[in-house]
Enzyme design. Structure first.
Site, PDB file in Angstrom:
ATOM      1  N   ARG A 189     -56.276 -56.872   3.673  1.00  0.00           N
ATOM      2  CA  ARG A 189     -56.392 -55.429   3.905  1.00  0.00           C
ATOM      3  C   ARG A 189     -57.816 -54.996   4.197  1.00  0.00           C
ATOM      4  NH1 ARG A 189     -57.997 -51.588   0.307  1.00  0.00           N
ATOM      5  NH2 ARG A 189     -57.545 -52.924  -1.479  1.00  0.00           N
ATOM      6  N   ARG A 242     -64.990 -50.130 -12.693  1.00  0.00           N
ATOM      7  CA  ARG A 242     -65.957 -49.252 -12.028  1.00  0.00           C
ATOM      8  C   ARG A 242     -65.423 -47.840 -11.818  1.00  0.00           C
ATOM      9  NH1 ARG A 242     -68.213 -52.251  -7.346  1.00  0.00           N
ATOM     10  NH2 ARG A 242     -69.690 -53.062  -8.863  1.00  0.00           N
ATOM     11  N   HIS A 289     -59.876 -58.547 -15.209  1.00  0.00           N
ATOM     12  CA  HIS A 289     -59.120 -57.892 -14.146  1.00  0.00           C
ATOM     13  C   HIS A 289     -57.660 -58.325 -14.142  1.00  0.00           C
ATOM     14  CE1 HIS A 289     -58.178 -57.067  -9.753  1.00  0.00           C
ATOM     15  NE2 HIS A 289     -58.729 -55.930 -10.129  1.00  0.00           N
ATOM     16  N   ASN A 334     -64.333 -43.144   0.324  1.00  0.00           N
ATOM     17  CA  ASN A 334     -64.638 -44.568   0.504  1.00  0.00           C
ATOM     18  C   ASN A 334     -66.108 -44.770   0.849  1.00  0.00           C
ATOM     19  OD1 ASN A 334     -61.993 -45.302   0.056  1.00  0.00           O
ATOM     20  ND2 ASN A 334     -61.517 -45.768   2.190  1.00  0.00           N
TER      21      ASN A 334
END
EC number: 2.7.4.1
Length: 699
Positions: A573, A414, A444, A54
């Protein structure tokens, strides 16, 4: 330069939370899972590895984007109220604190547990003579032939060092004016990080860098080595495509060309072991225009993503609790479960909630459609695929069987760009009609339309989802998807496909809200209606479950609704730029984040509407990019039965007291701690009953 106190005051006075600082807060919540002593060691190592990957992406994209402003002298004011230069320092200092927290967790809490779990990480000096002989043989046979020292001096250009790869910076004695020479040895990417040795009941993992360090003198014969320092760089991976009306081939070429820039993008971070050569670091910082804020000293281990080799080792497969078996959909009557999927969907809609419901009905629908002689056409949008995709295979089979197959394949997803281009070209060669995305927008939305001959007419089978057509991620991401033959959905989706693959401009949709056309406007209208109901004394309420909340216009409308008295519960989230619980601004807004065994990926929007709720699912978050730079869709849940299932999903999310973190007014989070019976949605959704669904309420 602003003082630390001044910076803190500016941030605290803003009505918005910085997107990037909020993201770091999210990664701290993931790291909190690695700190959870109730979890087994291998689960904790898994979460530590996730935080590392991440953070890599964060530096490549978010920090890279910031440097796009700084390097080219462009102005930017962050949501925190800070300009680009003071914000850079604040952001990097916060990232430094996170990095230290990662290192401490590994060194202090996790590494001492290794031996108890039948493995260790050891240097060659800690091995027996026989084991060292095996390591040396591996070095000479496999590693040594792959190593290439790359010198930098007046006769050799500075080498292009690879992003996210372990590299040795080697300083040697030299007769030049400086008396030193710098060279680099990149550790091969295609070799495992650890050499494995079986020692009785224990596995010894020997880091490849320590093997090379032990024998690095073989690369510098008759040369005095001054220092050998391991480091790793992160490059800017953020790029945008220029708006263009060029033909498709030029667009693909542009994507491929932009991908190459990632390999040479400006360096935004150096991770390095302690005690590095001052002269080397001065050289690197000057070369890459960095300062100490960009240098992250790892006092224990570089690159925790390599822990996946240990976590996924065949000897430890039983150490992480298995995912429970996936149950069938709640609303699938037993009498229909053995019937053909086409017959099932003609009788009723199905809401799938992954991973608690298997993605198999969707894959089964596609595979049967590929073979069914009555199926005439298949249309689908693809964003990310599984590594060995049954979806692609079904589409290839359908094309081979003479069906019309239209695929909008988003090649700008990506870090999946190269794979998507390759897969899209496979489909195109097989005879599928492939659209490689839309140059100005990233597609998307997740949609599937199947046209099947039915007597004298046709039936259209539709799937609308928040998640990708990816069998792998469907096992670990929570998502919702609607399967239906409802003609209103079918007409809306058909129209939408005509928009994104052609030049149609329909005036309206009945059940869809789409971007970039008018999603922000319609969501704002729904928020304003709740505010108006509250002002009239009618019942009102908003519950929204999304990945990210960043769009200022919708945040401002939520603030106004809160001030009108609307109770608002947000389940976000990741990034949340809204500041909850601020007096006079957002007292009626709560924000919680759920982080646990599964990645919360579903998007659900609930508007109470004076007791006649409007509920939407789909692929869109409340972000500027979702509203303005993406092709997105939200779909209204029309069936009362399906709508009630979605309400129960939201209700369970608000009841969770195991995986939930509550956001405070200052942007920080605290973990839910309760004396009540634990309610873990990542377990409870496997046990949900129709009775519970039917009685679920939000307000």
């Amino acid at each position: 330069m602003l003082s630390r106190e001044k910076v803190s005051n500016v941030i605290g006075q803003s009505n918005y939370i910085s997107r990037d600082l909020s993201w770091l807060q999210f990664n701290w919540r993931v790291l909190d899972q690695a700190k959870d002593s109730k979890r087994g060691l291998f689960e904790r190592l898994k979460f530590l590895a996730i935080t590392s990957s991440n953070l890599d992406e964060f530096f490549m994209i978010r920090v890279g984007s910031l440097y796009n402003y700084i390097d080219y002298g462009k102005e930017r004011v962050d949501y925190s109220g800070l300009r680009e230069i003071p914000f850079r320092k604040t952001l990097l200092n916060t990232a430094q604190a996170f990095f230290k927290d990662q290192q401490d967790e590994f060194k202090i809490h996790l590494q001492p547990l290794f031996k108890l779990n039948n493995f260790i990480i050891a240097k060659p000096s800690e091995l027996t003579d026989d084991e060292r002989s095996d390591v040396l043989a591996y070095f000479m046979r496999t590693i040594f032939p792959m190593l290439t020292p790359m010198v930098f001096d007046g006769y050799h250009a500075f080498p292009i060092l690879v992003n996210k790869v372990l590299i040795f910076g080697v300083v040697t004695k030299d007769d030049s004016r400086e008396g030193q020479r710098l060279s680099f040895v990149q550790i091969p990417q295609n070799l495992p990080r650890f050499f494995e040795i079986y020692r009785d009941e224990q596995i010894v993992f020997v880091p490849i860098e320590e093997i090379i360090r032990m024998e690095i003198g073989k690369l510098y014969r008759n040369v005095e080595i001054v220092s050998v320092n391991l480091f790793r760089i992160t490059r800017n991976g953020d790029f945008t495509l220029e708006e263009s009306d060029d033909v498709e081939a030029d667009f693909i070429d542009e994507v491929k060309q932009k991908l190459k820039t990632r390999r040479t993008g400006r360096v935004v971070r150096i991770e390095i072991e302690p005690g590095a050569s001052y002269w080397m670091m001065k050289t690197l910082k000057t070369r890459w225009e960095l300062d100490d804020d960009n240098v992250f000293v790892a006092d224990k281990m570089l690159d925790f993503t390599s822990l996946w080799q240990i976590v996924g080792h065949k000897e430890f497969r039983d150490r992480i609790p298995p995912i429970p078996p996936q149950v069938p959909s709640l609303d699938l009557p037993p009498s229909l479960k053995e019937k053909n999927i086409f017959d099932v969907l003609k009788q009723q809609d199905i809401l799938l909630h992954h991973p608690y419901n298997n993605i198999e009905p969707v894959v089964d629908l596609l595979e049967k459609s590929a073979e069914d002689p009555d199926v005439l056409a298949i249309k689908i949008t693809i964003y990310r695929l599984a590594k060995h995709s049954r979806i692609t295979n079904a589409l290839l089979k359908a094309a081979e069987n003479g069906k019309h197959v239209s695929v909008l394949f988003e090649v700008k997803a990506r870090f999946d760009e190269e794979n998507n281009i390759r897969e899209a070209q496979r489909l195109q060669k097989a005879g599928c009609f492939v659209v490689y995305g839309i140059s100005r927008f990233k597609t998307h939305t997740k949609l599937l339309l199947i046209v099947r001959k039915d007597g004298d007419g046709v039936t259209r089978y539709v799937h609308l989802s928040s998640g990708n057509y990816n069998e792998d991620t469907s096992k670990i991401y929570t998502d919702t998807g609607l399967l239906t033959t409802n003609e209103i959905y079918a007409q809306d989706v058909s129209e939408f496909f005509n928009v994104i693959t052609g030049h149609s401009l329909p005036s309206t949709y009945q059940y869809l809200i789409t971007a970039p056309r008018d999603m922000r406007r319609q969501l704002i209208e729904l928020i304003r209606q709740e505010a108006e109901n509250a002002r009239k004394g009618l019942s009102s309420g908003i519950v929204i479950k999304i990945n990210s909340l960043e769009d200022k216009e919708t945040i401002d409308e939520l603030y106004l609704a809160s001030q009108a008295g609307v109770p608002i519960n947000l389940i976000v989230r990741g990034i949340c730029c809204l500041r909850p619980g601020r007096q006079g601004l957002s007292e009626n807004i709560t924000v919680r984040s759920i982080v646990g065994d599964f990645l919360e990926h579903a998007r659900l929007y609930y508007f109470h509407s004076n007791g006649d709720p409007k509920v939407y699912g789909g692929s869109a978050d409340m972000m500027v990019r979702s509203f303005d730079r993406r092709v997105e869709s939200l779909f209204r849940l029309a069936s009362p039965r399906i709508k009630q299932q979605a309400i129960n999903i939201l209700s369970y999310n608000l009841r969770d007291n195991v995986n939930s973190y509550v956001m405070q007014e200052n942007g920080e989070y605290y973990r839910c701690i309760t004396d009540n019976t634990p309610f873990n949605i990542h377990k409870e959704f496997y046990n949900v009953t129709l009775e519970e669904v039917e009685k679920a309420k939000l307000f």
